[in-house]
Design a protein around this motif. Structure first.
Motif, PDB file in Angstrom:
ATOM      1  N   LEU A 151      -0.101   0.374  -6.926  1.00 48.35           N
ATOM      2  CA  LEU A 151      -0.749   0.176  -8.227  1.00 48.35           C
ATOM      3  C   LEU A 151       0.190   0.636  -9.359  1.00 48.35           C
ATOM      4  N   LYS A 152       0.797   1.793  -9.134  1.00 44.63           N
ATOM      5  CA  LYS A 152       1.707   2.356 -10.148  1.00 44.63           C
ATOM      6  C   LYS A 152       2.921   1.424 -10.336  1.00 44.63           C
ATOM      7  N   ALA A 153       3.434   0.910  -9.224  1.00 42.74           N
ATOM      8  CA  ALA A 153       4.608   0.029  -9.316  1.00 42.74           C
ATOM      9  C   ALA A 153       4.258  -1.247 -10.094  1.00 42.74           C
ATOM     10  N   MET A 154       3.059  -1.779  -9.865  1.00 41.57           N
ATOM     11  CA  MET A 154       2.663  -3.003 -10.575  1.00 41.57           C
ATOM     12  C   MET A 154       2.439  -2.705 -12.062  1.00 41.57           C
ATOM     13  N   ARG A 155       1.857  -1.544 -12.326  1.00 41.10           N
ATOM     14  CA  ARG A 155       1.632  -1.169 -13.725  1.00 41.10           C
ATOM     15  C   ARG A 155       2.987  -1.056 -14.457  1.00 41.10           C
ATOM     16  N   ASP A 156       3.922  -0.347 -13.812  1.00 42.26           N
ATOM     17  CA  ASP A 156       5.230  -0.148 -14.442  1.00 42.26           C
ATOM     18  C   ASP A 156       5.950  -1.483 -14.633  1.00 42.26           C
ATOM     19  N   ALA A 157       5.809  -2.367 -13.659  1.00 36.90           N
ATOM     20  CA  ALA A 157       6.450  -3.686 -13.760  1.00 36.90           C
ATOM     21  C   ALA A 157       5.900  -4.444 -14.973  1.00 36.90           C
ATOM     22  N   CYS A 158       4.588  -4.379 -15.173  1.00 42.46           N
ATOM     23  CA  CYS A 158       3.984  -5.089 -16.311  1.00 42.46           C
ATOM     24  C   CYS A 158       4.549  -4.560 -17.628  1.00 42.46           C
ATOM     25  N   ARG A 159       4.690  -3.244 -17.695  1.00 42.39           N
ATOM     26  CA  ARG A 159       5.225  -2.646 -18.934  1.00 42.39           C
ATOM     27  C   ARG A 159       6.634  -3.185 -19.189  1.00 42.39           C
ATOM     28  N   LYS A 160       7.451  -3.197 -18.125  1.00 46.71           N
ATOM     29  CA  LYS A 160       8.838  -3.684 -18.283  1.00 46.71           C
ATOM     30  C   LYS A 160       8.866  -5.156 -18.672  1.00 46.71           C
ATOM     31  N   LEU A 161       7.916  -5.919 -18.123  1.00 45.97           N
ATOM     32  CA  LEU A 161       7.905  -7.369 -18.360  1.00 45.97           C
ATOM     33  C   LEU A 161       7.263  -7.733 -19.703  1.00 45.97           C
ATOM     34  N   GLY A 162       6.657  -6.751 -20.356  1.00 46.99           N
ATOM     35  CA  GLY A 162       6.027  -7.019 -21.654  1.00 46.99           C
ATOM     36  C   GLY A 162       4.729  -7.800 -21.524  1.00 46.99           C
ATOM     37  N   ILE A 163       3.993  -7.546 -20.414  1.00 41.83           N
ATOM     38  CA  ILE A 163       2.678  -8.181 -20.260  1.00 41.83           C
ATOM     39  C   ILE A 163       1.627  -7.087 -20.065  1.00 41.83           C
ATOM     40  N   LEU A 164       0.378  -7.414 -20.370  1.00 44.70           N
ATOM     41  CA  LEU A 164      -0.676  -6.405 -20.237  1.00 44.70           C
ATOM     42  C   LEU A 164      -1.059  -6.230 -18.775  1.00 44.70           C
ATOM     43  N   PHE A 165      -1.503  -5.009 -18.455  1.00 44.38           N
ATOM     44  CA  PHE A 165      -1.936  -4.684 -17.098  1.00 44.38           C
ATOM     45  C   PHE A 165      -3.436  -4.391 -17.149  1.00 44.38           C
ATOM     46  N   VAL A 166      -4.202  -5.189 -16.412  1.00 42.32           N
ATOM     47  CA  VAL A 166      -5.665  -5.020 -16.406  1.00 42.32           C
ATOM     48  C   VAL A 166      -6.108  -4.590 -15.020  1.00 42.32           C
ATOM     49  N   ALA A 167      -6.740  -3.421 -14.935  1.00 41.73           N
ATOM     50  CA  ALA A 167      -7.271  -2.942 -13.650  1.00 41.73           C
ATOM     51  C   ALA A 167      -8.743  -3.330 -13.565  1.00 41.73           C
ATOM     52  N   ASP A 168      -9.069  -4.134 -12.571  1.00 41.96           N
ATOM     53  CA  ASP A 168     -10.472  -4.515 -12.359  1.00 41.96           C
ATOM     54  C   ASP A 168     -11.057  -3.523 -11.357  1.00 41.96           C
ATOM     55  N   GLU A 169     -11.740  -2.515 -11.911  1.00 43.66           N
ATOM     56  CA  GLU A 169     -12.293  -1.430 -11.068  1.00 43.66           C
ATOM     57  C   GLU A 169     -13.796  -1.624 -10.839  1.00 43.66           C
ATOM     58  N   VAL A 170     -14.241  -2.884 -10.810  1.00 48.62           N
ATOM     59  CA  VAL A 170     -15.676  -3.131 -10.641  1.00 48.62           C
ATOM     60  C   VAL A 170     -16.179  -2.543  -9.312  1.00 48.62           C
ATOM     61  N   ILE A 171     -15.386  -2.662  -8.258  1.00 45.97           N
ATOM     62  CA  ILE A 171     -15.779  -2.036  -6.985  1.00 45.97           C
ATOM     63  C   ILE A 171     -15.186  -0.638  -6.852  1.00 45.97           C
ATOM     64  N   THR A 172     -13.907  -0.497  -7.201  1.00 44.83           N
ATOM     65  CA  THR A 172     -13.218   0.765  -6.898  1.00 44.83           C
ATOM     66  C   THR A 172     -13.631   1.905  -7.825  1.00 44.83           C
ATOM     67  N   GLY A 173     -14.261   1.579  -8.948  1.00 41.51           N
ATOM     68  CA  GLY A 173     -14.658   2.613  -9.894  1.00 41.51           C
ATOM     69  C   GLY A 173     -15.797   3.471  -9.376  1.00 41.51           C
ATOM     70  N   PHE A 174     -15.975   4.614 -10.022  1.00 36.79           N
ATOM     71  CA  PHE A 174     -17.121   5.498  -9.809  1.00 36.79           C
ATOM     72  C   PHE A 174     -17.188   6.065  -8.397  1.00 36.79           C
ATOM     73  N   GLY A 175     -16.033   6.605  -7.998  1.00 36.38           N
ATOM     74  CA  GLY A 175     -15.991   7.417  -6.786  1.00 36.38           C
ATOM     75  C   GLY A 175     -15.838   6.653  -5.489  1.00 36.38           C
ATOM     76  N   ARG A 176     -15.799   5.346  -5.555  1.00 38.46           N
ATOM     77  CA  ARG A 176     -15.768   4.565  -4.318  1.00 38.46           C
ATOM     78  C   ARG A 176     -14.532   4.858  -3.467  1.00 38.46           C
ATOM     79  N   THR A 177     -13.393   5.121  -4.145  1.00 38.37           N
ATOM     80  CA  THR A 177     -12.166   5.359  -3.359  1.00 38.37           C
ATOM     81  C   THR A 177     -11.737   6.831  -3.384  1.00 38.37           C
ATOM     82  N   GLY A 178     -12.585   7.706  -3.897  1.00 39.19           N
ATOM     83  CA  GLY A 178     -12.251   9.136  -3.968  1.00 39.19           C
ATOM     84  C   GLY A 178     -12.410   9.662  -5.381  1.00 39.19           C
ATOM     85  N   PRO A 179     -11.377   9.506  -6.232  1.00 39.79           N
ATOM     86  CA  PRO A 179     -11.548   9.947  -7.626  1.00 39.79           C
ATOM     87  C   PRO A 179     -12.525   9.026  -8.367  1.00 39.79           C
ATOM     88  N   LEU A 180     -12.861   9.381  -9.618  1.00 36.77           N
ATOM     89  CA  LEU A 180     -13.831   8.540 -10.328  1.00 36.77           C
ATOM     90  C   LEU A 180     -13.304   7.108 -10.455  1.00 36.77           C
TER      91      LEU A 180
END
Ligand code: PLP
Length: 465
Positions: free
Chosen positions: A237-266
């Protein structure tokens, strides 16, 4: 209405989501009547252990009285308040502030929706508006992952990369593109590092082919849910985020499932210190007790939109945006995750969940076990060496779902023989024991069928069990 009349009325009138309409008419609906804790009760009185939190949403479990009380109090006080015309309500404002406090630091502004699909759709509209308003109107292309799911809105379902969401819907659009997903079990890469590098290279190549000036954003789920619970290596996830920054495109995390404790942190982004430009959430936001989703956005994007055309209205809205009852529920759900101890309970029991799934790797049907937090999957194969699947004519996933139901267990049996699990964060150790007892029996029951055994015998020789 008696159950038989309900089934008939459903057959005649109620259109269900993501289903074969004729198959549903033939089968008939299963009416769910009530629920408590981790258990559902159907109209025939069966008590079913829910290992999928409804549809990966009832993270706090059923029957949380404090939520019912918060909703009732809000309904009595103010059941509806529009967010139009400069109106608002206390719970919605408080929930927006709470989400900003709890989410990655880059996210400072919140637009509330009714669920995940319209959160994705809102994100797409905001991004388009932002680039037009800030003098970059050529940025119109969007990139997402193969096997990704981003809901079923008119445009968002083109970012979704599951064939049923495109067929006869004239999607994806020419501006929507997909790169391979980080699917370790079925990738040819020797290790996690190589898989991550390949994902980054695929994104870079796609952006290069389209021209960075033409690409608006990359959307991804931190763990792909509906595409088969594909868990990328830590660091992806971090590598993809950093790549987007370098490429000058926005990075959108779709946390509809992973949000709110599903994978550990909030939020899954938290685990890798990822700061997205936008984030979409829903499901666990209200734990399914009322509909609500949200788009969180960075200050920079908000400012770009706000300053676009002085005096002009930003024409994006929903009657039920920031609904006060949903927001009051959301606030109480946030309290349960933190002060109520549910995040801590989920963290304490995640190793038990992981052990239970991994132990089933010994089962003749199971080729892969993957999980993070309380999100996990088993992938069934007919041959563990070649990882070959099953002939669709076996209808294995339907048979697994039916056998599970007979064993009073509910989870998601995907069409490609991946079994998805998302137990509530309130599960007890005893409920995990019951889940794995019933799951193993379900796999054994299905394996006992001669045609299933033959599918394994045919490919893998003698099966000892
Ligand atoms: N995005 C992701 C990652 C999802 O998993 C889902 C639903 O499962 C959605 C968007 C769509 O959300 P909804 O079904 O609430 O519209």
């Amino acid at each position: 209405m008696p159950n038989s009349s309900l089934i008939e009325a459903d057959r005649r009138h109620l259109i269900h989501p993501v289903i074969n309409y004729r198959a549903h008419e033939a089968r008939g609906v299963t009416v769910l009547e009530s629920a408590s804790g981790s258990f559902l009760r159907d109209a025939d009185g069966n008590e079913l252990l829910d290992a999928f939190s409804g549809l990966w949403c009832v993270n706090v479990g059923y029957g949380q009285q404090s939520i019912v009380e918060a909703a009732t109090a809000q309904m009595n006080r103010l059941p509806y308040a529009t967010g139009y015309f400069h109106f608002g309500s206390a719970p919605a404002i408080e929930l927006a502030a709470k989400l900003v406090e709890l989410s990655p630091a880059s996210l400072q502004h919140v637009y509330f929706t009714l669920g995940g699909s319209d959160a994705v759709d809102s994100a797409l509209r905001f991004i388009t508006h932002y680039f037009n308003a800030t003098g970059r109107p050529s940025k119109k292309h969007f990139i997402a992952l193969q096997r990704g799911y981003h809901g079923s809105s008119a445009i968002g379902s083109g970012l979704t990369a599951l064939p049923a969401f495109h067929r006869h819907f004239d999607l994806p659009l020419p501006t929507q593109h997909h790169i391979p997903s980080p699917y370790a079990y079925r990738s040819e890469f020797a290790n996690d590092g190589a898989l991550i590098a390949a994902s980054v290279a695929a994104l870079e190549a796609k952006v290069a082919a389209l021209g960075a000036d033409n690409v608006a954003a990359f959307f991804c789920e931190p763990i792909q849910g509906s595409g088969g619970v594909i868990v990328p290596p830590v660091g992806w996830l971090k590598a993809m985020r950093d790549a987007c920054r370098k490429l000058g495109i926005l990075f959108v995390a779709d946390e509809v499932i992973t949000g709110f404790g599903r994978t550990g942190p909030l939020f899954a982004c938290e685990a890798e210190n990822v700061e997205p430009d936008l984030m979409t959430v829903a499901k666990g936001l209200t734990s399914g007790y009322a509909p609500m989703g949200a788009v969180l956005m960075s200050h920079e994007i908000y400012e770009g939109i706000a300053d676009a055309d002085p005096g002009a209205i930003v024409g994006h809205g929903h009657t039920y945006s920031a609904h006060p009852v949903s927001a009051a529920i959301g606030l109480e759900v946030m309290r349960l995750y933190h002060e109520g101890g549910l995040l801590a309970n989920a963290a304490a029991l995640a190793p038990r969940f992981a052990r239970g799934l991994d132990a089933l790797l010994a089962h003749p049907l199971v080729g892969d076990s993957r999980h993070r937090g309380l999100l996990g999957a088993l992938e069934l194969v007919s041959d563990k060496d070649s990882k070959a699947g099953f002939d669709p004519s076996l209808k294995l996933s339907d048979r697994i779902a039916s056998a599970a139901y007979r064993n009073k267990l509910v989870f998601r049996a995907f069409g490609d023989n991946i079994l998805g699990f998302a137990p509530a964060l309130s599960y007890t150790a005893a409920e995990f024991d019951l889940l794995f007892e019933r799951l193993e029996k379900t796999l054994d029951d299905v394996l006992a069928a001669p045609d299933v055994r033959a599918a394994l015998d045919h490919r893998a020789g003698v099966i000892a069990c």
